[in-house]
Design a protein around this motif. Sequence first.
Motif, mmCIF file in Angstrom:
data_model
loop_
_atom_site.group_PDB
_atom_site.id
_atom_site.type_symbol
_atom_site.label_atom_id
_atom_site.label_comp_id
_atom_site.label_asym_id
_atom_site.label_seq_id
_atom_site.Cartn_x
_atom_site.Cartn_y
_atom_site.Cartn_z
ATOM 1 N N ARG A 25 -0.773 -4.150 4.532
ATOM 2 C CA ARG A 25 0.451 -3.815 4.919
ATOM 3 C C ARG A 25 0.659 -4.734 5.574
ATOM 4 O O ARG A 25 -0.469 -5.193 6.660
ATOM 5 N N GLY A 81 1.076 -1.099 -0.124
ATOM 6 C CA GLY A 81 0.104 -0.152 -0.288
ATOM 7 C C GLY A 81 0.621 1.059 -0.126
ATOM 8 O O GLY A 81 0.447 2.859 0.954
ATOM 9 N N ARG A 111 0.262 -6.431 -5.492
ATOM 10 C CA ARG A 111 -0.414 -5.365 -4.211
ATOM 11 C C ARG A 111 -1.369 -6.268 -2.719
ATOM 12 O O ARG A 111 -2.058 -7.100 -3.519
#
Length: 224
Positions: free
Chosen positions: A61, A40, A58
């Motif tokens: 976190r 992120g 992606r």
Amino acid sequence: MTKLSVIVPVLNEVASLPELCDHLMFLSCQGAEVIVVDGGSEDGSADLIERMGFQLIRAPRGRALQMNVGAAAASGEVLLFLHADTRLPPSALQLVDGQVKSALAWGRFDVVIEGRSAMLKVIAWLMNRRSRITGIATGDQAQFMTRAAFDAVGGFPQQPLMEDIEISCRLRRLVPPICLTDRVHTSGRRWEQRGLWRTIFLMWRLRWAYWRGVPASQLAKAYR
């Protein structure tokens, strides 16, 4: 040569990405599968990595979560987890391939901490010595393991701190680590920004508390 996947968790690393991408390109040209997992980033890191042509995933976190997501996407028989500010020695892939002999093998490299202070050399020596004695490796030492070993311990624990220590403890119960004397180079920015002695005392205090059973979520607050 055994297929090796290099998994790199990143978060807001745009300042160091040119050097990192050069290093990853070198590893890719040597035959490694390179997977970068962005947690992120808000500084354009993910877009730059994609433009450089690397496989980007992606993920939410969290270093442990990012590494697990990268491992799930990897196709290598051996997984090597590389911090964004750590660089492997030129012969790293061959060294790992030559040492991984069993299905549950795992290990790490010795480390050099780069920075202005001469004390960083002492810290690195102590880290390497402690790791060799205890069989515990840190993420700065570029942990590697077979896919079978990674799966056998359930991957990295879903915790915000000490995930490298915890997975080492679990792997150590299977087999002792491979302790490579060849050195990775990692940045000493964390030590220098926070203060060398302050960081040393903080890390020892956190590790002592972790061994005593204090939850990693609580320790993460003190670390931040």
